[in-house]
Design an enzyme around this catalytic site. Structure first.
Site, short mmCIF file in Angstrom:
data_model
loop_
_atom_site.label_atom_id
_atom_site.label_comp_id
_atom_site.label_asym_id
_atom_site.label_seq_id
_atom_site.Cartn_x
_atom_site.Cartn_y
_atom_site.Cartn_z
CG HIS A 24 4.94 2.75 -0.19
ND1 HIS A 24 5.88 1.79 -0.53
CD2 HIS A 24 5.32 3.22 1.04
CE1 HIS A 24 6.77 1.68 0.45
NE2 HIS A 24 6.45 2.55 1.42
CD GLU A 25 3.96 6.18 2.98
OE1 GLU A 25 3.85 5.63 4.09
OE2 GLU A 25 5.07 6.37 2.43
CG HIS A 28 3.87 1.29 5.43
ND1 HIS A 28 4.59 0.12 5.60
CD2 HIS A 28 4.61 2.09 4.61
CE1 HIS A 28 5.71 0.21 4.90
NE2 HIS A 28 5.75 1.38 4.29
#
Length: 440
Positions: A24-25, A28
């Site tokens: 998920h990170e 980003h």
């Protein structure tokens, strides 16, 4: 009963959560770096740092509490508007401090690399990248389950025969309930467990739902049924008994009305149960399945306050905790442990766990889209607001376009939302400890 499988289940879930959060990170960080934003930190977990290493301009590391993660994008908040005076109230001080901390991260001469200077489309890509990664993870896991392992489907093979025509849809078709009842048409016709029905009433059978329809249409009429028995086609004669029949879904489960009673309609009764088989699904079935599960999860998130209240009510009263109740990570961990302790084949347990992890990633996708800071959805709304102001200014022919939106002003909202989420999490943790959702 050994506690080892439960511990293994929790540890495996923990590993799955860590990988999901890490990806998920990355969702980003990768586009942020691609657009030139300086990323100073990439961490999985919260709390004390267990390990870290700096590579280039980014510090990568793992923290002690593996229930989240973060990437620090430099310049999330723009400087205060020119001429703005610092407020003196509590909330004003909070906003000013948050703004100052963000601006202090921007190194001299690198203002162009601050996140707040990205265009609206680039901000949307960066902030949506994290939730989108969770959706990708879920899609891959569901594809592995559906295409590689398969889904349970109702076949047209006879699994079990009824003894008689039941008196009603709620009566049994065997044992004492069969006293003074006529024999089941399947028994009278000579059907046997293992027979595969390939034709009924002169029509080739292609699936369970079609077969059910043919039986209902033939109620009270003698019909020819062709079965495959020991590799050979055998023709039998059967007369479906007229009877109210329960309406079933695609998986053969009865449909219930609001009162919890079976929905019935006039039809025919032959008297056999179909064999359920695991069958690999086509790749084309994956995206619709993901879409359906995502929509259900988004609906649950949209009604989260009601669902949390229901979970609390069920946990602290005599009302039974529902299977689809919203849960905390404590509840999910408990289910993971129960999965590993099931008396099932290891492959079945692995696939059950992958299904749980896919559901968790879809939940992360949906939850992060809540349009409130500090969640990703709040940043998405801020970017859209900023883009909308600039578009309106262009339409009006403004000589100077509006600058970055002053997201620091939403800091009090972020704190309030965080406290609410903390409270909700606490309620669900207690509910999962007092009256957990059980799969067995």
């Amino acid at each position: 009963m050994s506690i080892v499988p439960h511990i293994v289940g929790v540890l495996v879930l923990l590993l799955g959560v860590i990988v999901s959060v890490g990806l998920h990170e990355l969702g980003h960080m990768i586009p942020a770096k691609k657009f030139g934003v300086r990323v100073s930190q990439y961490f999985v977990g919260f709390g004390p740092t267990l390990w870290s290493r700096t590579k280039g301009e980014t510090e990568y590391g793992i923290k002690a509490i593996p229930l989240g993660g973060f990437v620090r994008l430099v310049g999330m908040m723009p400087p205060a508007p020119a001429g703005a005076r610092r407020g003196t109230g509590f909330w004003s001080e909070l906003v000013a401090d948050a703004r100052d901390a963000s601006v202090a991260e921007v190194r001299p001469g690198e203002e162009h690399r601050a996140f707040y200077n990205l265009s609206t489309p680039k901000k949307l890509v960066v902030m949506f990248g994290g939730p989108f990664m969770n959706l990708v993870i879920a899609t891959v896991l569901i594809a592995v389950i559906m295409v590689g392992y398969g889904a349970m489907t109702v076949s047209t093979t006879v699994a079990q025969l009824s003894e008689c025509v039941p008196a009603s849809v709620t009566s049994a078709a065997s044992g004492d309930d069969c006293e003074d009842r006529p024999a089941a048409p399947a028994v009278a016709a000579g059907l046997e467990p293992g027979d595969e029905i390939v034709a009924f009433g002169g029509t080739e059978v292609t699936g369970w739902q079609q077969l059910v329809g043919l039986i209902h249409e033939s109620a009270g009429r003698e019909s020819e049924v062709v079965v495959l028995r020991d590799g050979e086609r055998t023709t039998l004669e059967v007369t479906p008994a007229p009877a109210d029949r329960p309406v079933v879904d695609e998986q053969g489960a009865p449909v219930l009305n609001d009162a919890g009673e079976p929905v019935v309609k006039p039809g025919g009764f032959v008297g056999f149960s179909p064999l359920q088989e695991r069958e690999p699904q086509p790749l084309s079935s994956v995206l619709p399945a993901v879409g359906d599960q995502t929509w259900q999860t988004l609906t649950m998130v949209a009604t989260l306050p009601v669902r949390v209240a229901e979970a609390a009510t069920q946990a602290f009263t005599s009302e039974e905790r529902s299977q689809d109740s919203v849960q905390s990570m404590v509840g999910v961990a408990r289910i993971s442990g129960e999965i590993m302790a099931l008396d099932e084949a290891i492959l079945d347990r692995v696939m059950f766990f992958l299904s749980l992890l896919a559901s968790l990633n879809i939940a992360l996708f949906a939850f992060n889209l809540i349009p409130l800071l500090p969640l990703d959805g709040g940043h998405l709304v801020n970017a859209l607001y900023e883009g909308g102001k600039r578009t309106l200014a262009r339409v009006r022919g403004a000589a100077v376009l509006p600058g970055p939106a002053d997201v620091a002003r939403m800091t009090p909202v972020a704190y309030v939302v965080f406290l609410i989420l903390l409270g909700v999490g606490g309620v669900l943790v207690v509910a999962d400890l007092v009256d957990p959702v059980r799969i067995t």
